[in-house]
Design a protein around this motif. Structure first.
Motif, PDB file in Angstrom:
ATOM      1  N   TYR A 144     -60.420-122.262 -64.542  1.00  0.00           N
ATOM      2  CA  TYR A 144     -61.157-121.652 -63.461  1.00  0.00           C
ATOM      3  C   TYR A 144     -59.770-121.384 -62.384  1.00  0.00           C
ATOM      4  N   GLU A 145     -59.070-122.640 -62.395  1.00  0.00           N
ATOM      5  CA  GLU A 145     -57.818-122.544 -61.483  1.00  0.00           C
ATOM      6  C   GLU A 145     -56.954-121.483 -61.998  1.00  0.00           C
ATOM      7  N   LYS A 146     -56.771-121.202 -63.299  1.00  0.00           N
ATOM      8  CA  LYS A 146     -55.690-120.199 -63.359  1.00  0.00           C
ATOM      9  C   LYS A 146     -56.131-118.702 -63.440  1.00  0.00           C
ATOM     10  N   LEU A 147     -57.473-118.507 -63.157  1.00  0.00           N
ATOM     11  CA  LEU A 147     -58.075-117.215 -62.774  1.00  0.00           C
ATOM     12  C   LEU A 147     -58.070-117.149 -61.370  1.00  0.00           C
ATOM     13  N   THR A 148     -57.880-117.999 -60.356  1.00  0.00           N
ATOM     14  CA  THR A 148     -58.511-117.773 -59.040  1.00  0.00           C
ATOM     15  C   THR A 148     -57.374-118.317 -58.042  1.00  0.00           C
ATOM     16  N   SER A 149     -56.254-119.141 -58.533  1.00  0.00           N
ATOM     17  CA  SER A 149     -55.296-119.674 -57.398  1.00  0.00           C
ATOM     18  C   SER A 149     -53.992-118.838 -57.417  1.00  0.00           C
ATOM     19  N   GLY A 150     -53.307-119.224 -56.505  1.00  0.00           N
ATOM     20  CA  GLY A 150     -52.214-118.443 -55.882  1.00  0.00           C
ATOM     21  C   GLY A 150     -51.096-118.821 -56.920  1.00  0.00           C
ATOM     22  N   MET A 151     -51.069-119.880 -57.802  1.00  0.00           N
ATOM     23  CA  MET A 151     -49.794-120.162 -58.666  1.00  0.00           C
ATOM     24  C   MET A 151     -49.851-119.024 -59.789  1.00  0.00           C
ATOM     25  N   TYR A 152     -50.771-118.647 -60.101  1.00  0.00           N
ATOM     26  CA  TYR A 152     -51.058-117.981 -61.496  1.00  0.00           C
ATOM     27  C   TYR A 152     -51.110-116.515 -61.175  1.00  0.00           C
ATOM     28  N   LEU A 153     -51.752-115.913 -59.926  1.00  0.00           N
ATOM     29  CA  LEU A 153     -52.096-114.643 -60.018  1.00  0.00           C
ATOM     30  C   LEU A 153     -50.933-113.621 -59.903  1.00  0.00           C
ATOM     31  N   GLY A 154     -49.694-113.961 -59.596  1.00  0.00           N
ATOM     32  CA  GLY A 154     -48.538-113.176 -59.760  1.00  0.00           C
ATOM     33  C   GLY A 154     -48.076-113.122 -61.291  1.00  0.00           C
ATOM     34  N   GLU A 155     -48.256-114.174 -61.737  1.00  0.00           N
ATOM     35  CA  GLU A 155     -47.830-114.140 -63.294  1.00  0.00           C
ATOM     36  C   GLU A 155     -48.733-113.257 -64.066  1.00  0.00           C
ATOM     37  N   ILE A 156     -50.023-113.318 -63.972  1.00  0.00           N
ATOM     38  CA  ILE A 156     -50.765-112.402 -64.584  1.00  0.00           C
ATOM     39  C   ILE A 156     -50.482-111.241 -64.445  1.00  0.00           C
ATOM     40  N   VAL A 157     -49.993-110.588 -63.016  1.00  0.00           N
ATOM     41  CA  VAL A 157     -49.516-109.297 -62.864  1.00  0.00           C
ATOM     42  C   VAL A 157     -48.477-108.913 -63.561  1.00  0.00           C
ATOM     43  N   ARG A 158     -47.468-109.925 -63.841  1.00  0.00           N
ATOM     44  CA  ARG A 158     -46.130-109.691 -64.301  1.00  0.00           C
ATOM     45  C   ARG A 158     -46.398-109.546 -65.616  1.00  0.00           C
ATOM     46  N   ARG A 159     -47.101-110.103 -66.490  1.00  0.00           N
ATOM     47  CA  ARG A 159     -47.310-109.945 -67.881  1.00  0.00           C
ATOM     48  C   ARG A 159     -48.209-108.823 -68.046  1.00  0.00           C
ATOM     49  N   VAL A 160     -48.934-108.060 -67.197  1.00  0.00           N
ATOM     50  CA  VAL A 160     -49.552-106.880 -67.590  1.00  0.00           C
ATOM     51  C   VAL A 160     -48.470-105.684 -67.153  1.00  0.00           C
ATOM     52  N   LEU A 161     -47.554-105.909 -66.226  1.00  0.00           N
ATOM     53  CA  LEU A 161     -46.666-104.981 -66.227  1.00  0.00           C
ATOM     54  C   LEU A 161     -45.558-104.851 -67.326  1.00  0.00           C
ATOM     55  N   LEU A 162     -45.247-106.016 -67.855  1.00  0.00           N
ATOM     56  CA  LEU A 162     -44.407-106.251 -68.546  1.00  0.00           C
ATOM     57  C   LEU A 162     -44.934-105.462 -70.227  1.00  0.00           C
TER      58      LEU A 162
END
Length: 434
Positions: free
Chosen positions: A225-243
């Motif tokens: 739940y934290e990995k889906l909702t918190s600031g530490m991980y949101l930018g990393e998810i965006v990066r993975r999609v863009l990559l």
């Protein structure tokens, strides 16, 4: 979420949501007086502050952060200074001032600290430095947020964090905690530290990007739940999609993928204003101090100039078309909106558990939120509020208030140190006075 809360209260290990007893059974009333200290250790910040409490008339006076505590503040009559310790990691508490570290989160990993009493460690370290302060209370940031705002508003029922990580604490009736052992507290209440970052359900909208991030994290299979909702991980998810888009198409043209392949290179991390150039300050007046990803999401320039510049300076992607920049903003919006909607469902779960969803209790319910993600990311916080209103319905939403915490968890820690002071009942006075 409500079902997992019930299971966690039933017995230890009954749920992935740990529902830990905080041993905070007395929240501050506003009558406390004296000088107290708060030490706040979170995923991003480490703060030490001093708070002067003025009782009913003055409430908090002169809270300030301090780098060095002078010896001139020692108390007379042999009384020790007292401190509340905000420790924003899962702890299994044994009393109001003792608790062992369950595990690290937020990418911290100091293995020999797990299983140790963090208050003992802090007390020992301070004594080695000649600091004569008694740790009167151990709490986490969610409990501190709850206490800091309940001090001013008795309708506050929960303190929630949406920042580097996420967590929530709320006030539960002690007789509704089956796993409670021993005599019930006189107040009849107990603050529960949910540790809801570890919540998981098969209904969570987990994607291949989330699965890959989790697998490569320091704690795979945990804190979903934290990995889906918190600031530490949101930018990393965006990066993975863009990559993936870049590797499978020519959407960004021929680029060097070094930065785009670097884990956590794109963050929702706060940028100190002092690090901005004069050009940045003039060009990003509305976004000074905001994270790169949030700045791109809030870009309202006709040609998405901020998105263009952030892509180039952060990921080395230059020469993007307007359509490409629009696509990037849409990706950020999808990921951020998902996070905000999931955050709102967590809040709705608390309301449901307490019967504040309109089924039993229709009193005013205040949910107070702290953390940089909620405070500084306007689209995120707005979506949280809108989604919660939709979940509870138009009529009930009139009595459910979501607001940002004016007082941080450090002040909350000092307040709980006051309400649980070892000198609290001296000379029959229920509130501490020095």
């Amino acid at each position: 979420m409500a079902d997992e809360m019930l299971a966690g209260l039933e017995k230890e290990g009954g749920s992935r949501v740990k529902m830990l007893l905080s041993y905070v059974d007395k929240l501050p009333t506003g009558r406390e007086e004296g000088l107290f200290y708060g030490l706040d250790l979170g995923g991003t910040n480490f703060r030490f502050l001093m708070v002067q409490l003025g009782g009913n008339d003055k409430r908090i006076a002169n809270p300030k952060f301090v780098a060095d505590e002078s010896k001139g503040n020692s108390f007379s009559s042999g009384k020790k200074r007292e401190l509340g310790f905000t420790f924003s990691f899962p702890v299994r508490q044994h009393s109001i001032a003792s608790g062992t570290l369950v595990k690290w989160t937020k990418a911290f990993c100091i293995e020999d600290a797990v299983g140790e009493d963090v208050v003992v460690k802090l007390q020992t370290a301070m004594e080695k430095q000649g600091v004569d302060i008694h740790v009167a209370a151990l709490i986490n940031d969610a409990v501190g947020t709850l206490a800091g705002t309940r001090y001013y508003d008795e309708d506050v029922i929960a303190g929630v964090i949406f920042g580097t990580g996420t967590n929530a604490a709320y006030v539960e009736k002690a007789n509704a905690i089956p796993k409670w052992e021993g005599e019930l507290p006189e107040s009849g209440d107990m603050v529960i530290n949910m540790e809801w970052g570890n919540f998981y359900s098969c209904h969570l909208p987990v994607t291949e990007y989330d699965q890959a991030l989790d697998k490569e994290s320091l704690n795979p299979g945990e804190q979903i739940y934290e990995k889906l909702t918190s600031g530490m991980y949101l930018g990393e998810i965006v990066r993975r999609v863009l990559l993936k888009l870049s590797l499978q198409s020519a959407i960004f043209g021929e680029i060097d993928h070094t930065k785009l392949k670097t884990h956590f290179h794109l963050r929702y991390q706060m940028l100190p204003t002092s690090s901005l150039t004069c050009e940045d300050k003039s060009g990003f007046m509305l976004y000074a101090g905001l994270p790169h990803t949030s700045a791109m999401h809030h870009d309202e320039t006709p040609d998405l100039k901020i998105v263009e510049e952030k892509l180039e300076e952060t990921l080395g992607i230059s020469g993007t078309s307007l359509e490409t920049r629009k696509m990037v903003v849409e990706i950020i919006d999808i990921i951020s909106r998902r996070a905000a909607q999931l955050a709102a469902t967590g809040l709705a779960g608390i309301l449901k558990k307490l019967g504040r969803d309109g089924s039993i209790d229709k009193r005013r319910s205040v949910l107070v939120i702290d953390g940089g993600l909620f405070e500084h990311y306007a689209k995120f916080s707005k979506c949280v509020e809108t989604t919660l209103s939709e979940l509870v319905g138009e009529e009930l939403s009139k009595s459910v208030v979501v607001k940002h915490a004016d007082e941080g968890p450090g002040i909350g820690a000092a307040l709980i140190a006051a309400s649980h002071s070892q000198y609290r009942n001296i000379e029959g006075n229920p509130d501490v006075k020095y």
